[in-house]
Scaffold this active site. Structure first.
Site, PDB file in Angstrom:
ATOM      1  N   GLU A 103       2.481  63.427  64.855  1.00 14.13           N
ATOM      2  CA  GLU A 103       1.432  62.429  65.013  1.00 14.13           C
ATOM      3  C   GLU A 103       0.058  63.008  65.340  1.00 14.13           C
ATOM      4  OE1 GLU A 103       1.536  59.391  64.367  1.00 14.13           O
ATOM      5  OE2 GLU A 103       3.590  58.663  64.512  1.00 14.13           O
ATOM      6  N   SER A 365      49.042  34.286 100.721  1.00 16.42           N
ATOM      7  CA  SER A 365      49.685  34.910 101.886  1.00 16.42           C
ATOM      8  C   SER A 365      48.946  36.128 102.409  1.00 16.42           C
ATOM      9  CB  SER A 365      51.121  35.316 101.514  1.00 16.42           C
ATOM     10  OG  SER A 365      51.897  34.182 101.190  1.00 16.42           O
TER      11      SER A 365
END
Length: 713
Positions: A103, A365
């Site tokens: 770029e 339980s």
């Protein structure tokens, strides 16, 4: 003689050539400014410094991170974009070199605008009559991304150039590059290299292959036209990626071999979903930390992923409305290492948006160990204390065991291991439900009961409690009776105070009893102390356990509370619990030895008051206040068939009837079960021709027999 053309019949100038002249003019102007006197140059840079800057704080999505810094879940920003800050470990350096080589080769040399690139682009436009290459630097591209405005016009390009130079003076090269890495478009609603790397490769951009880096460099120039997941655009994506690889090879970033391998690498064929591990926990933490961009947690990422897979597998063959939840924590420091709130996150039949680690459900339980631990501390009972498991009435309540069988006289150890109901209610009646509730809440368990006043049904699951709080309570048992707060985030300040729940000896006794339970699927016993629970109507199946370092809990059921027929904690939740402990591997620690003060003795060696359970006040078991043994109105008698009877078999079954005794009743024919735990005095059993012996036993153990002969008519 040639006729001169008027202003009206002249041919229009070529736009590309006109743009080329303007580009060259701009470049010459920039060069001229650089060559003029200091006064003019200073005035120019004052003009640049006065450039109005857009907001530089780029909004990024909230990230919830595991304990190693890896991403558990990311959230979109307000406008629906996937945009994430670069990872803390940084972006792959080779990717950045390839980006600059492609770029903006002179990125480190110019001040935001590259005059040489401008002149080159202008000359090419003049020569070819079209724009061949652009002159935008990375800084100018970043300026365009920040403004998000039109830049095709001449004025827009100049504004871009001014802003690019202002950015470089304000935040420097690294700041400009950081903005680009956040804002570069990658198609659809995805921006930034990190979101793109996760989307295309399912990985952080800290370490990328050359082929991956090249694709991420090429995509922002035409993110939709180069989408590799669309078959018609794959060739375009491949050509663009390979041109980046060619440039990287020319620039010396890649050698020839690496470049060849990169060109041969396959393109990704689909977009990946962003990570959503510990999804419901992450949502909760984001709500609790508004505005936070990075939320650190104690979650172990590998354990979390494996636990999520276990939860999904556990419900795979069940109804599509059954969900699962699980928590794994280190009880030494309270850190939660894995938290699964649902078996299938999302809008699914399994109610995937409901966090079942926080939902109040019946514990079944699983509260029984706390009752017995309190009884140990009070000197009421010992693991070898004898207690009655016989039918009894508590006020107007007549509880029964889950299987409707009674065992008679048993030890506390056996009563807990077999999860018998009558013995634990006897102990709870002696302790008082209000005290049990207070102790549970002291352990950090927010127990809720209907009406607000606890009753004895509390100890059999008649309450609401979250899986998280239940696991926290078991963590206290694992820590020798000392409470600890479970947490999924590192402490920012001092650790919260810890309180003593029960004595070390009582906690150890509970762990010792529960560790002797046979593990599911033939696993080795003695390594995990665990308890299962099944709520009334099979609405909840639970398993909670601990070893010397970890504590874990598992819940299965439907989020809407609808029963799941046949779902028992021991059958569906316990295997998942032990799978969780198995994947913890070598990090596990054995259960500790007994504290010095622990009384380890057989029943005959116990002090006389501990040999048999006697409630406060010295009354025998079953005679305490509000407690009475259920009377048998008549002695147990087989009414039909009478002893010595001869019956004609008109069908495969024969009717039987009895009188008296205490239900439920178990019928045997020639020693084989014919009707188990029948609550009725009359039933049907299946027989065969010949002489047989019929036996019936009631819940007190009383037995009656009758001999009979069955013949075909």
């Amino acid at each position: 003689m040639r006729r001169s053309r008027s202003r009206h019949d002249r041919r229009p100038r070529d736009p590309a050539r006109r743009a080329g002249r303007r580009i060259i003019s701009a470049a010459l102007g920039l060069l001229l400014i650089g060559a003029t006197a200091d006064t003019a140059r200073d005035a120019f840079w004052r003009w640049i410094d006065a450039t109005p800057l857009p907001m530089l704080a780029v909004q990024t999505g909230t990230e919830v991170l595991a304990r190693d810094g890896s991403l558990l879940r990311a959230f979109q920003v307000e406008d629906g974009l996937w945009r994430l800050a670069p990872p803390a470990a940084g972006v792959d350096q080779r990717f950045q070199k390839m980006l600059i080589a492609w770029e903006d080769q002179r990125f480190d040399e110019h001040d935001g605008v590259d005059p040489r690139a401008v002149i080159r682009a202008g000359l090419q436009a003049l020569r070819h009559g079209r724009i061949v290459s652009g002159a935008s630097t990375l800084s100018m591209q970043t300026a365009r991304l920040l403004e998000r405005g039109p830049t095709a016009d001449w004025g827009g390009k100049l504004r871009q150039a001014r802003l690019a130079m202002a950015l470089e003076r304000r935040i420097g090269k690294e700041g400009v590059l950081g903005l680009y890495l956040r804002l570069a478009p990658y198609g659809g609603n995805t921006e930034g290299v990190r979101a793109a790397s996760l989307m295309w490769f399912g990985k952080e951009p800290t370490r990328l292959t050359p082929a991956e880096s090249a694709l991420l460099v090429a995509l922002p120039q035409a993110p939709e036209a180069r989408r590799p997941d669309i078959a018609e655009r794959r060739d375009t994506a491949l050509l663009a990626r390979n041109r980046v690889i060619d440039r990287a090879e020319t620039a010396g970033i890649l050698d020839a071999e690496a470049a060849d391998l990169a060109r041969e690498a396959a393109l990704p064929t689909k977009r990946r979903a962003f990570p959503k591990h510990a999804a419901l926990m992450s949502e909760r933490l984001r709500r609790e930390n508004p505005g936070a961009l990075r939320i650190e947690t104690t979650i172990d990422p590998q354990l979390q992923r494996t636990a999520e897979a276990l939860a999904a597998r556990a419900v795979a063959n069940m109804s599509d409305r059954v969900s699962a939840a699980a928590i794994v924590a280190d009880h030494r420091n309270g850190e939660i290492l894995a938290e699964i709130g649902t078996a299938a996150y999302g809008d699914t039949p399994r109610d995937g948006f409901v966090d079942m680690t926080r939902a109040l459900r019946s514990p079944g339980s699983t509260l029984k160990p706390f009752v017995y631990a309190l009884g140990f501390d009070d000197g009421l009972i010992h693991p070898e204390t004898l207690i009655e498991d016989r039918p009894a009435i508590f006020g107007r309540w007549q509880p029964q065991n889950f299987d409707r069988h009674f065992r008679g006289t048993v030890t506390i150890r056996r009563a807990l291991q077999e999860s018998l109901n009558i013995p634990v209610v006897r102990v709870a009646e002696a302790l008082g439900p209000a005290r049990i509730m207070a102790v549970l809440r002291r352990a950090g368990m927010q127990v809720e009961v209907q009406g607000g006043t606890p009753g004895l049904a509390l100890v059999l699951g008649g309450a609401g409690i979250s899986l998280r709080d239940l696991v926290g309570g078991y963590a206290a048992l694992a820590r020798g009776g000392q409470t600890i707060e479970l947490r999924e985030q590192p402490f920012a300040g001092d650790e919260p105070d810890s309180t003593r729940l029960v004595s070390p000896a009582a906690a150890w006794q509970i762990g010792s009893i529960l560790s002797k339970l046979a593990p599911p699927q033939g696993r080795q016993a003695g390594r995990v102390a665990y308890k299962t629970g099944t709520s009334y109507g099979h609405r909840d199946a639970l398993a909670v356990g601990f070893d010397g370092r970890f504590v874990a809990g598992v819940w299965l059921g439907r989020a809407d509370g609808t029963p799941v027929p046949g779902a028992f904690g021991g059958d569906v939740a316990a295997p998942v619990l032990f799978d969780l402990f198995d994947i913890l591997g070598p990090r596990r620690k054995p259960l500790p030895p007994p504290p010095p003060e622990t009384l380890v003795a057989a029943n005959p060696q116990l002090p006389l008051p501990l040999r048999r359970f006697t409630p406060a006040g010295g009354m025998s078991a079953g005679a305490a206040t509000g407690l009475a043994m259920l009377p048998a109105s008549d002695p147990l008698t087989i009414v039909f068939p009478p002893d010595g009877a001869e019956l004609e078999m008109t069908s495969e079954s024969i009717p039987v009837r009895l009188r008296g005794g205490v239900p439920p009743y178990t019928w045997l024919l020639n020693g084989a079960p014919a009707a188990v735990a029948s609550p009725d005095v009359a039933t049907q059993i299946t027989g065969a021709p010949g002489i047989s012996e019929l036996t019936v036993t009631d819940s007190t153990g009383t037995t009656r027999r009758a001999r009979l002969r069955m013949i075909r008519p």
